[in-house]
Motif scaffolding. Structure first.
Motif, mmCIF file in Angstrom:
data_model
loop_
_atom_site.group_PDB
_atom_site.id
_atom_site.type_symbol
_atom_site.label_atom_id
_atom_site.label_comp_id
_atom_site.label_asym_id
_atom_site.label_seq_id
_atom_site.Cartn_x
_atom_site.Cartn_y
_atom_site.Cartn_z
ATOM 1 N N PRO A 159 34.160 15.751 14.476
ATOM 2 C CA PRO A 159 35.060 15.761 15.631
ATOM 3 C C PRO A 159 34.860 14.609 16.602
ATOM 4 C CG PRO A 159 33.269 17.294 15.991
ATOM 5 C CD PRO A 159 33.122 16.797 14.575
ATOM 6 N N LEU A 160 33.725 13.923 16.554
ATOM 7 C CA LEU A 160 33.457 12.864 17.529
ATOM 8 C C LEU A 160 33.692 11.467 16.966
ATOM 9 C CD1 LEU A 160 30.179 14.247 19.168
ATOM 10 C CD2 LEU A 160 32.566 14.844 19.625
ATOM 11 N N ALA A 161 34.149 11.395 15.729
ATOM 12 C CA ALA A 161 34.245 10.097 15.055
ATOM 13 C C ALA A 161 35.187 9.131 15.763
ATOM 14 C CB ALA A 161 34.700 10.295 13.610
ATOM 15 N N ASN A 162 36.216 9.647 16.436
ATOM 16 C CA ASN A 162 37.204 8.769 17.073
ATOM 17 C C ASN A 162 36.945 8.533 18.555
ATOM 18 O OD1 ASN A 162 38.663 8.488 14.677
ATOM 19 N ND2 ASN A 162 39.877 10.321 15.075
ATOM 20 N N LEU A 163 35.807 8.986 19.055
ATOM 21 C CA LEU A 163 35.502 8.822 20.469
ATOM 22 C C LEU A 163 34.702 7.553 20.709
ATOM 23 C CD1 LEU A 163 34.516 12.468 21.464
ATOM 24 C CD2 LEU A 163 36.769 11.425 21.362
ATOM 25 N N ASP A 164 34.773 7.048 21.938
ATOM 26 C CA ASP A 164 33.980 5.868 22.267
ATOM 27 C C ASP A 164 32.500 6.235 22.317
ATOM 28 O OD1 ASP A 164 33.089 6.400 25.225
ATOM 29 O OD2 ASP A 164 35.221 6.868 25.188
ATOM 30 N N TYR A 165 31.658 5.222 22.205
ATOM 31 C CA TYR A 165 30.219 5.440 22.035
ATOM 32 C C TYR A 165 29.625 6.268 23.177
ATOM 33 C CZ TYR A 165 25.235 4.441 21.731
ATOM 34 O OH TYR A 165 23.863 4.575 21.667
ATOM 35 N N LYS A 166 29.967 5.920 24.420
ATOM 36 C CA LYS A 166 29.357 6.585 25.567
ATOM 37 C C LYS A 166 29.688 8.075 25.590
ATOM 38 C CE LYS A 166 28.781 6.170 30.594
ATOM 39 N NZ LYS A 166 29.063 7.558 30.924
ATOM 40 N N LEU A 167 30.967 8.404 25.381
ATOM 41 C CA LEU A 167 31.366 9.810 25.399
ATOM 42 C C LEU A 167 30.783 10.551 24.202
ATOM 43 C CD1 LEU A 167 32.948 12.057 26.739
ATOM 44 C CD2 LEU A 167 34.931 11.387 25.377
ATOM 45 N N ARG A 168 30.732 9.882 23.050
ATOM 46 C CA ARG A 168 30.164 10.512 21.870
ATOM 47 C C ARG A 168 28.715 10.910 22.110
ATOM 48 N NH1 ARG A 168 31.619 6.902 18.529
ATOM 49 N NH2 ARG A 168 29.668 5.761 18.242
ATOM 50 N N GLU A 169 27.953 10.021 22.745
ATOM 51 C CA GLU A 169 26.554 10.322 23.019
ATOM 52 C C GLU A 169 26.426 11.474 24.023
ATOM 53 O OE1 GLU A 169 23.838 8.839 21.385
ATOM 54 O OE2 GLU A 169 25.616 8.346 20.205
ATOM 55 N N GLU A 170 27.295 11.499 25.024
ATOM 56 C CA GLU A 170 27.258 12.573 26.021
ATOM 57 C C GLU A 170 27.562 13.920 25.369
ATOM 58 O OE1 GLU A 170 29.965 11.524 29.100
ATOM 59 O OE2 GLU A 170 28.723 9.899 29.897
ATOM 60 N N LEU A 171 28.595 13.938 24.509
ATOM 61 C CA LEU A 171 29.003 15.198 23.885
ATOM 62 C C LEU A 171 27.972 15.678 22.865
ATOM 63 C CD1 LEU A 171 32.845 14.768 23.442
ATOM 64 C CD2 LEU A 171 31.641 16.258 25.027
ATOM 65 N N LEU A 198 20.235 14.687 16.349
ATOM 66 C CA LEU A 198 20.539 14.881 17.770
ATOM 67 C C LEU A 198 21.069 16.289 18.032
ATOM 68 C CD1 LEU A 198 22.183 11.452 18.613
ATOM 69 C CD2 LEU A 198 20.056 12.320 19.564
ATOM 70 N N LEU A 199 21.855 16.834 17.096
ATOM 71 C CA LEU A 199 22.428 18.159 17.294
ATOM 72 C C LEU A 199 21.397 19.261 17.068
ATOM 73 C CD1 LEU A 199 25.862 17.624 15.526
ATOM 74 C CD2 LEU A 199 25.497 17.955 17.974
ATOM 75 N N GLY A 200 20.420 19.013 16.200
ATOM 76 C CA GLY A 200 19.372 20.011 15.957
ATOM 77 C C GLY A 200 19.876 21.184 15.149
ATOM 78 N N GLY A 201 19.381 22.380 15.460
ATOM 79 C CA GLY A 201 19.785 23.569 14.716
ATOM 80 C C GLY A 201 19.337 23.505 13.276
ATOM 81 N N ASN A 202 20.254 23.879 12.375
ATOM 82 C CA ASN A 202 19.986 23.850 10.938
ATOM 83 C C ASN A 202 20.847 22.783 10.282
ATOM 84 O OD1 ASN A 202 18.326 26.273 11.088
ATOM 85 N ND2 ASN A 202 20.253 27.403 11.287
ATOM 86 N N THR A 203 20.369 22.248 9.177
ATOM 87 C CA THR A 203 21.151 21.264 8.430
ATOM 88 C C THR A 203 21.182 21.641 6.957
ATOM 89 O OG1 THR A 203 20.800 19.377 9.914
ATOM 90 C CG2 THR A 203 21.227 18.870 7.607
ATOM 91 N N ALA A 204 22.397 21.558 6.378
ATOM 92 C CA ALA A 204 22.586 21.662 4.937
ATOM 93 C C ALA A 204 22.971 20.285 4.429
ATOM 94 C CB ALA A 204 23.673 22.673 4.598
ATOM 95 N N THR A 205 22.178 19.730 3.517
ATOM 96 C CA THR A 205 22.498 18.432 2.928
ATOM 97 C C THR A 205 23.356 18.653 1.685
ATOM 98 O OG1 THR A 205 20.323 18.527 1.854
ATOM 99 C CG2 THR A 205 20.535 17.148 3.819
ATOM 100 N N LEU A 206 24.431 17.870 1.576
ATOM 101 C CA LEU A 206 25.358 18.003 0.462
ATOM 102 C C LEU A 206 25.396 16.719 -0.356
ATOM 103 C CD1 LEU A 206 26.650 20.140 2.647
ATOM 104 C CD2 LEU A 206 28.573 20.049 1.074
ATOM 105 N N TRP A 207 25.473 16.897 -1.667
ATOM 106 C CA TRP A 207 25.591 15.760 -2.579
ATOM 107 C C TRP A 207 26.426 16.206 -3.777
ATOM 108 C CZ3 TRP A 207 24.652 10.689 -2.371
ATOM 109 C CH2 TRP A 207 24.620 9.957 -3.558
ATOM 110 N N GLU A 208 27.579 15.575 -3.943
ATOM 111 C CA GLU A 208 28.468 15.848 -5.070
ATOM 112 C C GLU A 208 28.765 17.338 -5.232
ATOM 113 O OE1 GLU A 208 26.736 13.917 -8.446
ATOM 114 O OE2 GLU A 208 27.309 11.913 -7.746
#
Length: 362
Positions: A159-171, A198-208
């Motif tokens: 969701p943050l891919a189209n935001l400018d750098y400063k706002l992306r870092e804040e969000l 940066l987001l923390g929590g849990n991560t699921a890594t995906l490959w193919e």
């Protein structure tokens, strides 16, 4: 409140997009889907949402089978990288639209819209139409409309891919706080390992189309279960070189040796793959234990404060990420250095057999 995928798989034209997947997500958790483009992140989200029906397996919400339930009848909100807004409505009405469909009072709607718009810095734009906004502002409007619903499952597809750098870092800082307060299950797709950290929590890594590992984000980063997970959770991808364990030493392909200390000492003699992240390669030696490798420089990429160096090390192709601007002669042979404490050891089947000592100490 839980979302459970039981052997959920999806094929298109006989080709598997998602291999049978087991995954349980708990109430009030941030869950990152991390993988390269076409790894299956969006397809997996669509299966969670009910936008797609799995070919195999079942989807359960709070213990109830919702596999065949329409997306409209599920307690979800979703935001895509490509923003979707109602062009004829004001920003205020865009954000308020799901609350009106839920039958909320005018006072409840106004309170929720005001708070969400303030959080996403949209307050000065509430009376404007989406087409009067910048691309980043339009994406913030779409994000606000999803957050204001208070849904039990919130799916955010880059969701943050189209935001400018400063706002992306804040969000990136604010989003986990929002999610924790809501008590919902959040699923956040990204191609960027840094964003997952940066987001923390849990991560699921995906490959193919496969989830290679799922767990607390720092643990997945520091102790990847295999070379594929390590490659996914590294930007640029992790570098590899074949090594041989013999007695109390590690022998690298070009004659370099290192003492097999700590967890490495217990490895049976044999052939392995060593992996290390690009940011751990150095252009100057730091410490007597640092290994020196002779490489040929293929390409340099200067980003401003950092330089990517693309190297040939025999048959291996490595990338180093070094601080500062470095004007280096292409095609030249040059030494690079690596602290053995940053080396992971993988077996011939790519399974992790010895995590990097620094990762265990972190």
């Amino acid at each position: 409140m839980t979302l459970e995928l039981r052997d959920v798989g999806k094929s298109v034209g006989g080709k598997p997009h998602i291999h049978p997947t087991q995954l349980t997500l708990e109430r009030g958790t941030m869950n990152v889907l991390l993988g390269p483009t076409l790894a299956g992140k969006t397809t997996l989200m669509r299966l969670m949402a009910g936008l797609d029906v799995p070919n195999t397996g079942r989807v359960f919400w709070d213990g109830q089978d919702v596999t065949g339930r329409r997306v409209q009848d599920r307690d979800i909100a979703m935001v895509y990288q490509q923003f979707i807004n109602y062009p004829s409505m004001s920003v205020y009405d865009n954000i308020a639209s799901p609350l009106r469909q839920m039958g909320k009072s005018k006072a409840e709607i106004d309170t929720a819209v005001t708070a969400t718009a303030d959080l996403l810095k949209l307050t000065p734009m509430l009376s404007r139409k989406p087409l009067e906004l910048s691309g980043g502002q339009q994406q913030r409007c779409a994000l606000a409309r999803a957050l204001v619903k208070g849904a039990g499952l919130v799916l955010l597809d880059e969701p943050l891919a189209n935001l400018d750098y400063k706002l992306r870092e804040e969000l990136r800082v604010e989003i986990p706080k929002i999610f924790e307060a809501s008590g919902a299950i959040f699923v956040y797709a990204t191609t960027e390992p840094e964003e997952a950290l940066l987001l923390g929590g849990n991560t699921a890594t995906l490959w193919e189309g496969r989830i290679t590992q799922f767990g607390p984000t720092p643990q997945v980063y520091r102790q990847p279960v295999d070379a594929t997970t390590a490659r996914v959770f590294s930007d640029p991808p992790m570098n590899f070189v074949h090594i041989t364990k013999s007695g109390q030493g590690l022998e690298f392909g070009d004659g370099q040796t290192a003492a097999a200390e700590g967890g490495f000492a217990a490895l049976p003699d044999g052939r392995y793959r060593a992996g290390f992240r690009p940011n751990h390669l150095e252009l100057t030696r730091h410490g007597e234990a640092a290994l020196e490798f002779r490489c040929t420089l293929a390409v340099t990429e200067i980003t401003g404060s950092e330089t990517f160096v693309h190297l040939h090390h025999g048959p291996d192709r490595w990338v180093g990420l070094v601080h500062g601007v470095h004007d280096l002669p292409l095609g030249a042979e040059m030494p690079v250095y690596l602290d053995p404490a940053h080396i992971y050891i993988f077996g011939e089947n790519d399974a992790l057999v010895a995590p990097a000592p620094y990762a265990l100490a972190a």
